[in-house]
Design a protein around this motif. Structure first.
Motif: not given
Length: 192
Positions: A16-17, A90-91, A107, A110
């Motif tokens: 989710g980073h 990751d994003w 948020d 994530r």
């Protein structure tokens, strides 16, 4: 052209980073962008063709001078993807050097654990530069809008595994073409 990867280490990644890639050319906007992004807990990757000292560990700049026959924005994004480490889970989002995000966007990104792509709505600015054909309209995140002239790459957040498949073409419609590509091939959430 030097295509060696940066030796800088990114902050420890977790699922989710969020990384933000910015084709960067306007150093006069640097301090405003740093102040804007710092509270969002992202890793910012400005892809610079002018020297800029950002001086923060969460900012990982890459210096890259585009080929003259290429659109600098798309060349820089391709260069980064071809030379820098990418974490599949990751994003990765895309932001121009005069853009910004609403405070809660990271948020929300994530929280999207089952998506490969998230499309957000985007305002095309407050003032259109002279000659800008699109004006200051809103690009709404909806499946029917994922086409050239109705969507921009700044609306995209993609997993690293998706970013690995992406290369922009050298065309003024490259961002719309890229939006079409990723939303037709990968599990996509829309956040208007």
């Amino acid at each position: 052209m030097n295509r060696r990867a940066s030796t800088k280490q990114f902050p420890t990644s977790s699922v989710g980073h969020v990384h933000i890639l910015t084709p960067f050319h306007r150093p006069e906007n640097a301090s405003a962008l740093v102040a804007h992004l710092e509270p969002m807990s992202v890793t910012w990757h400005p892809i610079c063709d002018v020297p800029v000292d950002f001086g923060a560990p969460w900012i990982v700049p890459v210096f890259a001078v585009p080929l003259p026959e290429w659109d600098p924005c798309y060349w820089k994004l391709n260069y980064w993807s071809e030379t820098q480490p990418i974490v599949d889970s990751d994003w990765y989002g895309f932001m121009n050097d005069d853009d910004g995000y609403e405070p809660n966007v990271m948020d929300m990104i994530r929280s999207k654990t089952s998506s490969q792509v998230v499309v957000i709505s985007m305002k095309r600015g407050h003032r259109a530069p002279p000659g800008e054909p699109h004006g200051t309209s809103t690009l709404t995140a909806a499946p029917e809008n994922m086409r050239v002239c109705s969507a921009g790459f700044q609306q995209l957040f993609v997993r690293g595994s998706v970013l690995r498949t992406m290369r922009f073409v050298n065309d003024h419609c490259a961002d719309g073409l890229m939006v079409e590509y990723v939303t037709r091939r990968f599990a996509t959430s829309y956040e208007p």
